[in-house]
Design an enzyme around this catalytic site. Sequence first.
Site, PDB file in Angstrom:
ATOM      1  CD  GLN A 179       3.507  11.940   1.251  1.00  0.00           C
ATOM      2  OE1 GLN A 179       3.951  13.000   0.829  1.00  0.00           O
ATOM      3  NE2 GLN A 179       2.651  11.878   2.256  1.00  0.00           N
ATOM      4  CB  CYS A 180      10.522   9.233  -1.262  1.00  0.00           C
ATOM      5  SG  CYS A 180      10.642  10.541  -0.060  1.00  0.00           S
ATOM      6  CG  ASP A 221     -10.005   4.953 -19.339  1.00  0.00           C
ATOM      7  OD1 ASP A 221      -9.291   4.817 -18.324  1.00  0.00           O
ATOM      8  OD2 ASP A 221      -9.909   5.912 -20.111  1.00  0.00           O
ATOM      9  CB  SER A 222      -6.624   0.994 -17.121  1.00  0.00           C
ATOM     10  OG  SER A 222      -5.907   2.162 -16.836  1.00  0.00           O
ATOM     11  CB  THR A 258       5.202   3.649  -9.878  1.00  0.00           C
ATOM     12  OG1 THR A 258       4.167   4.489  -9.423  1.00  0.00           O
ATOM     13  CG2 THR A 258       6.484   4.445 -10.011  1.00  0.00           C
ATOM     14  CB  THR A 292      -4.361   4.880 -24.759  1.00  0.00           C
ATOM     15  OG1 THR A 292      -4.866   5.688 -23.710  1.00  0.00           O
ATOM     16  CG2 THR A 292      -3.982   5.767 -25.921  1.00  0.00           C
TER      17      THR A 292
HETATM   18  N1  ASP Z   1      -7.039   6.402 -19.587  1.00  0.00           N
HETATM   19  C1  ASP Z   1      -6.254   5.440 -20.337  1.00  0.00           C
HETATM   20  C2  ASP Z   1      -6.328   4.104 -19.625  1.00  0.00           C
HETATM   21  O1  ASP Z   1      -5.697   3.936 -18.628  1.00  0.00           O
HETATM   22  C3  ASP Z   1      -4.851   5.915 -20.447  1.00  0.00           C
HETATM   23  C4  ASP Z   1      -3.914   5.016 -21.234  1.00  0.00           C
HETATM   24  O2  ASP Z   1      -4.183   3.904 -21.599  1.00  0.00           O
HETATM   25  O3  ASP Z   1      -2.775   5.467 -21.492  1.00  0.00           O
HETATM   26  O4  ASP Z   1      -7.058   3.240 -20.056  1.00  0.00           O
END
Ligand code: ASP
Length: 338
Positions: A273-274, A58-59, A161, A13
């Site tokens: 999952q926690c 985009d990641s 995370t 982003t």
């Molecule tokens: N979809 C974007 C990404 O991971 C989200 C971001 O960068 O905040 O490339």
Amino acid sequence: MKKRICILYTGGTIGMVPTDRGYAPKPGALAQYLKAIPDLASPEAPAWELVEMEPLLDSSNITVREWRAIGQAIFDHYDRFDGFVVLHGTDTMAYTASALSFMLEDLQKPVIFTGSQIPLCRMRSDGRDNLITSLLIAAQGRAAEVCLYFGGKLLRGNRATKRSADGLRAFSSPNYPPLAMAGVEIRYDQAALARPAQKGPLALAPFEAAPIGVLKVFPGIQFGLFEPILTEALRGIVLETFGAGNIPDGGGALLPLIQKAGKNGTVLVVCSQCGEGSVHLGAYATSAPLKASGAVSGRDMTTEAAVAKLYYLFSKGHSAAEVKRLMEQDLRGELTGE
Ligand code: ASP
């Protein structure tokens, strides 16, 4: 002498532009955005250079191949720079930071992952502070490891995370304290920074996409449906279990599956999952079958770190027995030992 920092842009982003399909990365756009940030030309700023990866992604589209390319870029530029800021999409940033923490063996310079929730081309972008503070942290050199800086906190990369899809404090590190907090000053937690001593020159570990899986258990899970994926081809699986490592016994349906995985030599890693706390196999009867089948405790590792660590260990050519042993050991500060 000014410190020299390499800014590696992978996509995400922070440097995206609006398109008719939504935000997407565009080559050259980030360089233009950076020119419009006066702080980056301030005498207080370190000297920096931008290296743009190709293709910008985009990641969500980042794979093990891009992890390798990022590692290679850091390796190639390592001697010329005092530190690295890796601009990356937030969606899989914690996976990439975890992977790089394993891949960059004997790292002795800061590698700071950051990005933003609002692109730099928009008002109120969080990218400006994230980038500028990451640059300063990289130049200060105190966190000589793979870190993730976001929304005022410097986290260990393999402990981080993504916890918010739209908040500006998008990351947390529930099982490890922040390495630093950026308020009026950047305050480091010296005890949190302490890690096993690094020895040699930087080495780049091989990283392959080993055939592994992640399975999240849920009430009513029909284990039989998952039997077809438990083939000999599956080398490792991260089980996201309830609480301290507990699973429903599915009326006895689970046991044959665990046994099959064991017979096939698939490494079974038990995570929780926690977000917060640790797996304790055997604490409850509902984790007894996992313990009895030789499953490995992921302790307080994030799923992101467990996935990256499995790739790392398999790529190093370790046997299943060795992978099991090392999964429970602290290699890069990714888990808390007993
Ligand atoms: N979809 C974007 C990404 O991971 C989200 C971001 O960068 O905040 O490339």
